[in-house]
Each structure stands twice: as structure tokens, then as C-alpha cells.
Design a protein around this motif. Structure first.
Motif, PDB file in Angstrom:
ATOM      1  N   GLU A  40      28.956  47.607   5.038  1.00 28.65           N
ATOM      2  CA  GLU A  40      30.208  47.586   5.811  1.00 28.65           C
ATOM      3  C   GLU A  40      30.127  48.467   7.057  1.00 28.65           C
ATOM      4  OE1 GLU A  40      34.982  48.387   5.274  1.00 28.65           O
ATOM      5  OE2 GLU A  40      33.725  48.231   3.499  1.00 28.65           O
ATOM      6  N   ASP A  41      29.458  49.623   6.960  1.00 29.92           N
ATOM      7  CA  ASP A  41      29.314  50.494   8.127  1.00 29.92           C
ATOM      8  C   ASP A  41      28.542  49.791   9.239  1.00 29.92           C
ATOM      9  OD1 ASP A  41      30.733  52.552   6.918  1.00 29.92           O
ATOM     10  OD2 ASP A  41      28.928  53.566   6.196  1.00 29.92           O
ATOM     11  N   ASN A  44      30.774  47.122  10.822  1.00 29.71           N
ATOM     12  CA  ASN A  44      31.728  47.747  11.739  1.00 29.71           C
ATOM     13  C   ASN A  44      31.063  48.156  13.047  1.00 29.71           C
ATOM     14  OD1 ASN A  44      33.864  47.443   9.957  1.00 29.71           O
ATOM     15  ND2 ASN A  44      33.625  49.473   9.072  1.00 29.71           N
ATOM     16  N   GLU A  48      32.751  46.340  15.942  1.00 27.97           N
ATOM     17  CA  GLU A  48      33.662  47.250  16.648  1.00 27.97           C
ATOM     18  C   GLU A  48      32.991  47.963  17.817  1.00 27.97           C
ATOM     19  OE1 GLU A  48      36.834  47.191  15.942  1.00 27.97           O
ATOM     20  OE2 GLU A  48      36.515  45.892  14.198  1.00 27.97           O
TER      21      GLU A  48
END
Length: 81
Positions: A40-41, A44, A48
Motif C-alpha cells: 500500500e505504501d 500511495n 499520490e
């Protein structure tokens, strides 16, 4: 010392990811693969921070990265090794 290349992928079902990794390997360019469906990091970071929505995302440096299968970029980094 050469920078570490990271290839962010969505797994084996991603044809462009597989092709990118194959061409990098064929040209002798070492890389680390990170599956953004499992990390997930990393997802992101790609979405992002870098602003990409399609895999693969290849990161050479903070200023040098791209999304998709880009043989022109692979040739460019291969010639710099």
C-alpha cells in the motif's frame, strides 16, 4: 555507482509490466520489482506522489520516471550503464 531502478507493477496479469521487465532483463539492466497491489505504501507513492494511474511505473531517480511500456526510455537508460 548507478542508481537503483524500481519497477512498480500490478502483478503477472499486467502485460506491459511483464514486457517492461523482460526488456530490462534482456538489456542487462538490474531492477527491483514492487507489486503495488501488495504494498500500500508503494501504491500511495506511485499514485499520490508521482501522479501515475497505470502500471508499470519505472523510477530511476526522483526526477526520472515514467509509466507504461516505454522501450525508448529503456534504451536511454541502457545506454547510460
Amino acid at each position: 555507482m548507478a542508481e537503483q531502478i524500481t519497477v512498480y507493477t500490478t502483478g503477472t496479469s499486467c502485460a506491459r509490466c511483464t514486457l517492461t521487465k523482460k526488456v530490462l532483463t534482456t538489456k542487462g539492466i538490474e531492477f527491483v520489482e514492487v507489486n503495488i497491489r501488495e504494498n500500500e505504501d508503494a501504491r500511495n507513492y506511485v499514485v499520490e506522489d508521482l501522479g501515475y494511474t497505470e502500471a508499470p511505473v519505472v523510477v530511476i531517480t526522483d526526477e526520472d520516471h515514467w509509466s507504461g511500456f516505454r522501450p525508448d526510455h529503456i534504451d536511454r537508460i541502457g545506454s547510460n550503464r
